[in-house]
Structure formats: C-alpha cells, structure tokens
Design a protein around this motif. Structure first.
Motif, PDB file in Angstrom:
ATOM      1  N   ALA A  36       0.835  -1.203   0.000  1.00 22.17           N
ATOM      2  CA  ALA A  36       0.000   0.000   0.000  1.00 22.17           C
ATOM      3  C   ALA A  36       0.867   1.249   0.000  1.00 22.17           C
ATOM      4  N   ALA A  37       1.933   1.258   0.801  1.00 23.87           N
ATOM      5  CA  ALA A  37       2.820   2.421   0.861  1.00 23.87           C
ATOM      6  C   ALA A  37       3.538   2.624  -0.467  1.00 23.87           C
ATOM      7  N   ALA A  38       3.966   1.539  -1.102  1.00 21.09           N
ATOM      8  CA  ALA A  38       4.612   1.655  -2.414  1.00 21.09           C
ATOM      9  C   ALA A  38       3.634   2.214  -3.443  1.00 21.09           C
ATOM     10  N   SER A  39       2.389   1.777  -3.381  1.00 26.16           N
ATOM     11  CA  SER A  39       1.366   2.292  -4.292  1.00 26.16           C
ATOM     12  C   SER A  39       1.164   3.791  -4.083  1.00 26.16           C
ATOM     13  N   VAL A  40       1.087   4.200  -2.827  1.00 28.89           N
ATOM     14  CA  VAL A  40       0.924   5.617  -2.512  1.00 28.89           C
ATOM     15  C   VAL A  40       2.132   6.414  -3.002  1.00 28.89           C
ATOM     16  N   ALA A  41       3.332   5.892  -2.801  1.00 31.13           N
ATOM     17  CA  ALA A  41       4.540   6.587  -3.248  1.00 31.13           C
ATOM     18  C   ALA A  41       4.516   6.800  -4.761  1.00 31.13           C
ATOM     19  N   ILE A  42       4.087   5.800  -5.499  1.00 29.19           N
ATOM     20  CA  ILE A  42       4.020   5.920  -6.961  1.00 29.19           C
ATOM     21  C   ILE A  42       2.961   6.948  -7.368  1.00 29.19           C
ATOM     22  N   ILE A  43       1.802   6.900  -6.721  1.00 27.45           N
ATOM     23  CA  ILE A  43       0.742   7.868  -7.029  1.00 27.45           C
ATOM     24  C   ILE A  43       1.215   9.286  -6.719  1.00 27.45           C
ATOM     25  N   MET A  44       1.865   9.460  -5.578  1.00 29.71           N
ATOM     26  CA  MET A  44       2.346  10.784  -5.193  1.00 29.71           C
ATOM     27  C   MET A  44       3.499  11.262  -6.096  1.00 29.71           C
ATOM     28  N   ALA A  45       4.312  10.336  -6.582  1.00 28.24           N
ATOM     29  CA  ALA A  45       5.365  10.705  -7.541  1.00 28.24           C
ATOM     30  C   ALA A  45       4.721  11.234  -8.823  1.00 28.24           C
ATOM     31  N   GLY A  46       3.659  10.577  -9.261  1.00 23.38           N
ATOM     32  CA  GLY A  46       2.924  11.074 -10.422  1.00 23.38           C
ATOM     33  C   GLY A  46       2.324  12.443 -10.164  1.00 23.38           C
ATOM     34  N   ALA A  47       1.831  12.654  -8.957  1.00 24.59           N
ATOM     35  CA  ALA A  47       1.258  13.966  -8.610  1.00 24.59           C
ATOM     36  C   ALA A  47       2.336  15.048  -8.603  1.00 24.59           C
ATOM     37  N   THR A  48       3.544  14.717  -8.162  1.00 21.02           N
ATOM     38  CA  THR A  48       4.615  15.726  -8.177  1.00 21.02           C
ATOM     39  C   THR A  48       4.951  16.124  -9.610  1.00 21.02           C
ATOM     40  N   ILE A  49       4.958  15.158 -10.505  1.00 17.72           N
ATOM     41  CA  ILE A  49       5.215  15.481 -11.914  1.00 17.72           C
ATOM     42  C   ILE A  49       4.100  16.366 -12.464  1.00 17.72           C
ATOM     43  N   GLN A  50       2.878  16.014 -12.122  1.00 13.94           N
ATOM     44  CA  GLN A  50       1.720  16.777 -12.590  1.00 13.94           C
ATOM     45  C   GLN A  50       1.713  18.211 -12.049  1.00 13.94           C
ATOM     46  N   HIS A  51       2.218  18.412 -10.848  1.00 13.19           N
ATOM     47  CA  HIS A  51       2.131  19.725 -10.187  1.00 13.19           C
ATOM     48  C   HIS A  51       3.451  20.490 -10.154  1.00 13.19           C
ATOM     49  N   GLN A  52       4.495  19.991 -10.781  1.00 15.82           N
ATOM     50  CA  GLN A  52       5.809  20.616 -10.657  1.00 15.82           C
ATOM     51  C   GLN A  52       5.843  22.064 -11.132  1.00 15.82           C
ATOM     52  N   ALA A  53       5.033  22.424 -12.092  1.00 16.96           N
ATOM     53  CA  ALA A  53       5.019  23.800 -12.585  1.00 16.96           C
ATOM     54  C   ALA A  53       4.482  24.780 -11.551  1.00 16.96           C
ATOM     55  N   ASN A  54       3.820  24.269 -10.511  1.00 19.86           N
ATOM     56  CA  ASN A  54       3.209  25.133  -9.499  1.00 19.86           C
ATOM     57  C   ASN A  54       4.167  25.518  -8.382  1.00 19.86           C
ATOM     58  N   GLY A  55       5.402  25.049  -8.425  1.00 19.46           N
ATOM     59  CA  GLY A  55       6.376  25.396  -7.398  1.00 19.46           C
ATOM     60  C   GLY A  55       6.309  24.457  -6.202  1.00 19.46           C
ATOM     61  N   PHE A  56       6.972  24.853  -5.146  1.00 25.10           N
ATOM     62  CA  PHE A  56       7.111  24.004  -3.968  1.00 25.10           C
ATOM     63  C   PHE A  56       5.929  24.107  -3.012  1.00 25.10           C
ATOM     64  N   PHE A  57       5.452  25.304  -2.749  1.00 26.56           N
ATOM     65  CA  PHE A  57       4.505  25.524  -1.663  1.00 26.56           C
ATOM     66  C   PHE A  57       3.064  25.207  -2.043  1.00 26.56           C
ATOM     67  N   MET A  58       2.314  24.748  -1.033  1.00 29.63           N
ATOM     68  CA  MET A  58       0.881  24.544  -1.201  1.00 29.63           C
ATOM     69  C   MET A  58       0.227  25.900  -1.460  1.00 29.63           C
ATOM     70  N   ASN A  59      -0.975  25.888  -1.959  1.00 32.09           N
ATOM     71  CA  ASN A  59      -1.690  27.111  -2.327  1.00 32.09           C
ATOM     72  C   ASN A  59      -2.634  27.544  -1.196  1.00 32.09           C
ATOM     73  N   TRP A  60      -2.058  27.767  -0.017  1.00 24.50           N
ATOM     74  CA  TRP A  60      -2.881  28.090   1.156  1.00 24.50           C
ATOM     75  C   TRP A  60      -3.685  29.359   0.956  1.00 24.50           C
TER      76      TRP A  60
END
Length: 153
Positions: A88-112
């Motif tokens: 489950a943790a490996a699956s989450v890591a892969i999903i989150m790695a995909g999310a980082t690629i998808q969101h990389q143009a938005n910079g480091f910080f969350m959009n609080w």
C-alpha cells in the motif's frame, strides 16, 4: 523473497508505535482523496468524473486512472488497518510521484492563500517520505501484518 517476508517487519519495528503513527496519518490523509475519486464523497466527482478528469484533462491512460482511484481508496484502508502495508505504501509513493510530476510547474509551496495557479509539491513530497518509511519499517504495532506474521517471525 517469500510472500510472508513482504509482510513481515523486524521485531523492533513490529513492536514500535512509529510505523503505526505513520501509517494511520498517511491512511487518514489519503482516505478522503480516494473517497472523492471513487465514491464522490467529500465533494468529489466519483468514479466516472475522476476517470474523465484523469484520462481527459491529465491525459493518463485509463489503466493509470483506474489504479490511481483504486490505489488511493483501498490503499488508504489497507494502511489504516496495517494490511499489506509495504505494498500500500509503495502504491501511494508511486501515485504521489505522479502527482509531483503533474504539479511541478506550481512550485514548492501549497496554495494556502489561493494566489497561485495550483498546488505545489510539498504535500506530495511529505507523503512520499512517509510512504518510504513504511516500506522500510512495515506496519508496526497493531497492524494486521504484524498479527498475521508474528508466529512465523
């Protein structure tokens, strides 16, 4: 590697509360996201809407969209009970790695403050770090993994 070894933690990690805290935190954080995508809970679009977004707007193949939806929902539940924690943790890591690629143009910080185009990477990187810790440690105290393998350790 035998299947039982995949679920087995070291004796020290098996009796530790650290993996318990990590997996419950990651599972509790991920569950609403998975429930949004699969069931439409918490203001989500449900399975059909999420598949449409992932395959249409994101451009993911349908199998990737399906695995993201199922991985977030069922992965969160597996983490909460500590069953198949490393998987489950490996699956989450892969999903989150995909999310980082998808969101990389938005910079480091969350959009609080709501003043940037989208969400940054900090959340996804934190989830990946927690997931890697769980891959290394296993489910820890009060996990079904530990319970199922204790007699065979």
């Amino acid at each position: 590697m035998q299947l039982s070894q995949f679920f087995r933690s070291s004796p020290a990690a098996r009796d530790s509360v650290a993996p318990l805290i990590l997996r419950v935190a990651l599972g509790a954080m991920l569950f609403p996201h998975g429930a949004q995508k699969l069931l439409g809970w918490f203001g989500g679009y449900g399975f059909t809407g999420s598949m449409g977004f992932l395959t249409g707007q994101v451009g993911a193949p349908w199998i990737v969209g399906l695995l993201v939806i199922l991985g977030e929902f069922f992965g969160s539940l597996l983490l909460l009970v500590g069953l198949g924690t490393r998987f489950a943790a490996a699956s989450v890591a892969i999903i989150m790695a995909g999310a980082t690629i998808q969101h990389q143009a938005n910079g480091f910080f969350m959009n609080w403050a709501g003043n940037q185009k989208g969400e940054g990477l900090e959340f996804f990187l934190l989830a990946i770090g927690i997931a890697f810790s769980l891959i290394a440690l296993g489910g820890g105290k009060w996990s079904l993994d530990s319970r199922l393998t204790r007699d065979h350790a």
